[in-house]
Design an enzyme around this catalytic site. Structure first.
Site, mmCIF file in Angstrom:
data_model
loop_
_atom_site.group_PDB
_atom_site.id
_atom_site.type_symbol
_atom_site.label_atom_id
_atom_site.label_comp_id
_atom_site.label_asym_id
_atom_site.label_seq_id
_atom_site.Cartn_x
_atom_site.Cartn_y
_atom_site.Cartn_z
ATOM 1 N N LYS A 173 0.842 -1.187 0.000
ATOM 2 C CA LYS A 173 0.000 0.000 0.000
ATOM 3 C C LYS A 173 0.886 1.249 0.000
ATOM 4 C CE LYS A 173 -1.875 2.907 2.909
ATOM 5 N NZ LYS A 173 -2.083 4.061 2.040
ATOM 6 N N GLU A 248 10.124 1.557 10.313
ATOM 7 C CA GLU A 248 11.049 2.675 10.062
ATOM 8 C C GLU A 248 10.260 3.947 10.283
ATOM 9 O OE1 GLU A 248 14.169 2.271 9.502
ATOM 10 O OE2 GLU A 248 14.100 0.115 9.198
ATOM 11 N N CYS A 282 13.236 11.659 6.293
ATOM 12 C CA CYS A 282 13.352 11.275 7.706
ATOM 13 C C CYS A 282 14.771 11.484 8.220
ATOM 14 C CB CYS A 282 12.930 9.823 7.883
ATOM 15 S SG CYS A 282 13.794 8.719 6.745
ATOM 16 N N GLU A 384 9.221 16.108 15.643
ATOM 17 C CA GLU A 384 9.542 16.081 14.214
ATOM 18 C C GLU A 384 8.625 17.055 13.468
ATOM 19 O OE1 GLU A 384 8.340 12.619 11.911
ATOM 20 O OE2 GLU A 384 10.283 12.609 10.917
HETATM 21 P P1 NDP Z 1 2.103 8.051 7.961
HETATM 22 O O1 NDP Z 1 2.493 7.279 9.164
HETATM 23 O O2 NDP Z 1 0.974 8.982 8.068
HETATM 24 O O3 NDP Z 1 1.763 7.087 6.753
HETATM 25 C C1 NDP Z 1 2.644 6.094 6.267
HETATM 26 C C2 NDP Z 1 1.834 5.038 5.547
HETATM 27 O O4 NDP Z 1 1.007 4.346 6.490
HETATM 28 C C3 NDP Z 1 0.884 5.594 4.504
HETATM 29 O O5 NDP Z 1 0.792 4.702 3.435
HETATM 30 C C4 NDP Z 1 -0.411 5.677 5.277
HETATM 31 O O6 NDP Z 1 -1.525 5.709 4.449
HETATM 32 C C5 NDP Z 1 -0.349 4.408 6.082
HETATM 33 N N1 NDP Z 1 -1.200 4.395 7.265
HETATM 34 C C6 NDP Z 1 -1.748 5.440 7.930
HETATM 35 N N2 NDP Z 1 -2.496 5.003 8.968
HETATM 36 C C7 NDP Z 1 -2.394 3.651 8.975
HETATM 37 C C8 NDP Z 1 -2.922 2.617 9.819
HETATM 38 N N3 NDP Z 1 -3.693 2.886 10.856
HETATM 39 N N4 NDP Z 1 -2.623 1.330 9.530
HETATM 40 C C9 NDP Z 1 -1.823 1.029 8.489
HETATM 41 N N5 NDP Z 1 -1.298 1.965 7.642
HETATM 42 C C10 NDP Z 1 -1.574 3.260 7.890
HETATM 43 O O7 NDP Z 1 3.435 8.773 7.493
HETATM 44 P P2 NDP Z 1 3.596 9.848 6.323
HETATM 45 O O8 NDP Z 1 3.122 9.253 5.037
HETATM 46 O O9 NDP Z 1 3.020 11.122 6.805
HETATM 47 O O10 NDP Z 1 5.187 9.962 6.216
HETATM 48 C C11 NDP Z 1 5.947 10.802 6.989
HETATM 49 C C12 NDP Z 1 6.584 10.073 8.145
HETATM 50 O O11 NDP Z 1 7.366 8.987 7.660
HETATM 51 C C13 NDP Z 1 7.544 10.938 8.930
HETATM 52 O O12 NDP Z 1 7.353 10.745 10.312
HETATM 53 C C14 NDP Z 1 8.909 10.413 8.507
HETATM 54 O O13 NDP Z 1 9.920 10.634 9.452
HETATM 55 C C15 NDP Z 1 8.627 8.967 8.321
HETATM 56 N N6 NDP Z 1 9.637 8.371 7.460
HETATM 57 C C16 NDP Z 1 10.536 7.502 8.017
HETATM 58 C C17 NDP Z 1 11.549 6.966 7.251
HETATM 59 C C18 NDP Z 1 12.514 5.973 7.829
HETATM 60 O O14 NDP Z 1 13.156 5.286 7.048
HETATM 61 N N7 NDP Z 1 12.659 5.861 9.130
HETATM 62 C C19 NDP Z 1 11.713 7.337 5.829
HETATM 63 C C20 NDP Z 1 10.695 8.241 5.358
HETATM 64 C C21 NDP Z 1 9.702 8.738 6.157
HETATM 65 P P3 NDP Z 1 -2.192 7.144 4.040
HETATM 66 O O15 NDP Z 1 -1.136 7.938 3.406
HETATM 67 O O16 NDP Z 1 -3.239 6.699 3.126
HETATM 68 O O17 NDP Z 1 -2.700 7.726 5.323
#
Ligand code: NDP
Length: 482
Positions: A173, A248, A282, A384
Site C-alpha cells: 500500500k 522505520e 526522515c 519532528e
Molecule cells: P504516515 O504514518 O501517516 O503514513 C505512512 C503510511 O502508512 C501511509 O501509506 C499511510 O496511508 C499508512 N497508514 C496510515 N495510517 C495507517 C494505519 N492505521 N494502519 C496502516 N497503515 C496506515 O506517514 P507519512 O506518510 O506522513 O510519512 C511521513 C513520516 O514517515 C515521517 O514521520 C517520517 O519521518 C517517516 N519516514 C521515516 C523513514 C525511515 O526510514 N525511518 C523514511 C521516510 C519517512 P495514508 O497515506 O493513506 O494515510
C-alpha cells in the site's frame, strides 16, 4: 483525468465498491487524478491472489526471480523521464531531484536485491564430531509493505524488492497522497511478465487499506515506513498476532558542527541536509548544533546560502525548494513555525508560506526557515516537523552536545563534522542513532543496516538485514551417527 487502478492478481482493476479519492498536484493546489478508495474487500482479494501465487513463486529458482526483478529494473530505467515527471507532479519535489535521485534509486533497489538473492547464504554450526546444525531460510508467505509519501517509489521499492527476491508474495500500500508511481510500477510489472498475484498494489487510506492489511491473519509480516504514531498503532495490532514487524519511523536528527570541521563542506552539505526534498526526508538534520567559536560565522554564511535557494515551480531546473506534499502538511509545518515563535525562537529567514508567481500561485510552498534562540529541550527541538525548518543551537563541549543530541525520543541518524577522528569515533559510539554520518550526509551503501533506535523504529532494512527479515530461519540439527 487519470483514474488510478489497483493491481490485483496481475490485472489493473477498479476498487470493488467504486469509491475514489482526489489526487492533488501540490504545486498547483488542484485535483489531477482519481485514486481508488479501497477497503477490506479489495485487500481480501489481493491477499488471496498473493496466497495463491506463493507456492510457485517461492519455489522458483533464485536465478529466475533475479531475472524478473532485473527486468523490472530495466523497464524503470527505460521510463525514467516518465516516472520522474509523475513523481514530481504527485509529490511537489523538483523534477531534477526525482530524475537524479528517486527513480534511479527505485531501479537500484530492484537490481540490488535481484543480485543479492543470488549471493544470500545461511549459516551452519558444527558441534565437533557430534553434530552439524544448518539454518534454512524460507520465505514467510504473504507479506504487507506500507510506505509513506516523501520518497514514494524509492521507499515503496525498497520494501517490495527484498520481499519478492526472498520468495514472498506481497500486498503493498503506497501513501494515498502520492500513489502515481506505484500505479506506474504496476504497469511495469505487467510489462515485465511478473506472474499474477506475486505483487499486488492496493490504493486507499491508511485506516482502511493499511489497517486491514495489518489485521489480516494471512499476512505474516509487515514492513512499514511512516510516522511514529502510525507505527505504534500498527505494532499494537500486529504484535499480539505475533507478526514479524519492521518499523522505520520518524527522526529529529542532530547535525553537529565542530570548530575543526572542513568548513566549506560542512556548510554546503548542511544546506542540503536541511532542505533537500523540502526537508521531508526522515534523515534531514533538523537540529544544527554549532560549536561556539564558529557559531556566528556559520550562522551568517548558512542563512545567506539558504536565502539564495529558489522556492518555486518543481519543473524548473533552478528550483531548489519545491512544494510541500499537501495543504494539510503545509499548515502543519506553518503551525510548528508559529509554536517556535511562541517559544521565543528568532526566525532568521523564511518562516512563512510563499506565493509563487505564475502557474504555481495556489501551490503549497513554504520558505526554507532557519530559527535560533531556542532551548534544546523545547517542543520545536523535540518534535519532528518534517518540513523546511531547522534550528541553530550553539554548544561548547562534546559532553554538552551529546546531551542535546540524545535528549529527544527519536534516534534515526546523526551527522558529525570534525577532522579529529578520535572525536568522531567517541561521538559516534555515544550517539543514540541507527546511522551516523561523519563528514557527509545520506551517503548510502545499500548493503548497510538502515533503521533507527528509540521512537525511530524497530529492525533494520538494507542488505542481508532485509533478506533476513523477509525469511524465516529454521535450524536443522543432524547428529553424526557412529
Ligand atoms: P504516515 O504514518 O501517516 O503514513 C505512512 C503510511 O502508512 C501511509 O501509506 C499511510 O496511508 C499508512 N497508514 C496510515 N495510517 C495507517 C494505519 N492505521 N494502519 C496502516 N497503515 C496506515 O506517514 P507519512 O506518510 O506522513 O510519512 C511521513 C513520516 O514517515 C515521517 O514521520 C517520517 O519521518 C517517516 N519516514 C521515516 C523513514 C525511515 O526510514 N525511518 C523514511 C521516510 C519517512 P495514508 O497515506 O493513506 O494515510
Amino acid at each position: 483525468m487519470i483514474e488510478i487502478k489497483n493491481y490485483i492478481n496481475g490485472k489493473l482493476v477498479a476498487p470493488e465498491k467504486g469509491n475514489y479519492l482526489d489526487n492533488i498536484d501540490p504545486a498547483l493546489g488542484s485535483v489531477y487524478s482519481k485514486i481508488p478508495s479501497s477497503d477490506g474487500v479489495d485487500v481480501e482479494q489481493a491477499v488471496s491472489a498473493a496466497k495463491k501465487a506463493f507456492p510457485s513463486w517461492s519455489k522458483l529458482s533464485n536465478q529466475k526471480r533475479y531475472e524478473y526483478l532485473n527486468r523490472i529494473a530495466d523497464i524503470i530505467d527505460q521510463n525514467i523521464d516518465k516516472l520522474a515527471a509523475a513523481e514530481s507532479l504527485d509529490n511537489g519535489k523538483p523534477l531534477w531531484l526525482a530524475t537524479k535521485v528517486d527513480i534511479p534509486r527505485a531501479s537500484s533497489n530492484f537490481r540490488f536485491f535481484a543480485t543479492a538473492i543470488l549471493h544470500f547464504a545461511s549459516e551452519s554450526h558444527e558441534m565437533r564430531e557430534e553434530a552439524i546444525n544448518y539454518t534454512l531460510r524460507h520465505p514467510i508467505g504473504v507479506v504487507g509493505c506500507i510506505s509513506p509519501w516523501n520518497l514514494p517509489l524509492y521507499l515503496f521499492t525498497w520494501k517490495i524488492a527484498p520481499a519478492l527476491a526472498a520468495g514472498n508474495c506481497v500486498v503493498a500500500k503506497p501513501s494515498e497522497v502520492t500513489p502515481m508511481t506505484a500505479y506506474l510500477l504496476s504497469e511495469i510489472c505487467i510489462e515485465a511478465g511478473l506472474p499474477p498475484g506475486v505483487l499486488n498494489i492496493v490504493h486507499g487510506l491508511g485506516q482502511n487499506v493499511g489497517e486491514e492489511l495489518v489485521k489480516h491473519p494471512q499476512v505474516k509480516a509487515i514492513s512499514f515506513t511512516g510516522g511514529t504514531q502510525t507505527g505504534k498503532k500498527i505494532a499494537s495490532i500486529a504484535a499480539p498476532m505475533f507478526k514479524k514487524l519492521s518499523l522505520e519511523l520518524g527522526g529529529k536528527n542532530p547535525n553537529i558542527i565542530f570548530n575543526d570541521c572542513d568548513y566549506d563542506l560542512a556548510l554546503k552539505t548542511s544546506v542540503i541536509s536541511s532542505f533537500s526534498n523540502q526537508g521531508q526526508i526522515c534523515l534531514c538534520g533538523s537540529r544544527i548544533f554549532i560549536q561556539k567559536d564558529i557559531y556566528d560565522t556559520f550562522k551568517n554564511d548558512f542563512v545567506t546560502k539558504v536565502q539564495r535557494m529558489k522556492v518555486g515551480d518543481p519543473k524548473e531546473d533552478t528550483t531548489r525548494v519545491g512544494a510541500l506534499v499537501s495543504e494539510a502538511h503545509m499548515n502543519k509545518v506553518l503551525e510548528h513555525i508559529q509554536i517556535a515563535k511562541e517559544e521565543g525562537g528568532n526566525v532568521l529567514c523564511g518562516g512563512e508560506r510563499v506565493i509563487v508567481d505564475g502557474r504555481c500561485k495556489d501551490g503549497y510552498f513554504v520558505a526554507p526557515t532557519v530559527i535560533e534562540g531556542l532551548a534544546a529541550t523545547c517542543q520545536t527541538n523535540m518534535q519532528e516537523i518534517f518540513g523546511p525548518v531547522v534550528t541553530l543551537i550553539p554548544f561548547e563541549t562534546e559532553e554538552e552536545v551529546l546531551e542535546y543530541a540524545n535528549c529527544v525520543d527519536y534516534g534515526l541518524s546523526a551527522t558529525i563534522w570534525t577532522q579529529d577522528l578520535n572525536k568522531a569515533t567517541r561521538m559516534s559510539n555515544q550517539i543514540e542513532a541507527g546511522i551516523v554520518w561523519i563528514n557527509c550526509w545520506l551517503l548510502r551503501d545499500l548493503r548497510t543496516p538502515f533503521g533507527g533506535v528509540k521512537s525511530s523504529g524497530v529492525g533494520r532494512e538494507g542488505g542481508w538485514d532485509a533478506l533476513r527479515f523477509f525469511t524465516e530461519p529454521k535450524n536443522v540439527c543432524i547428529k553424526y551417527l557412529p
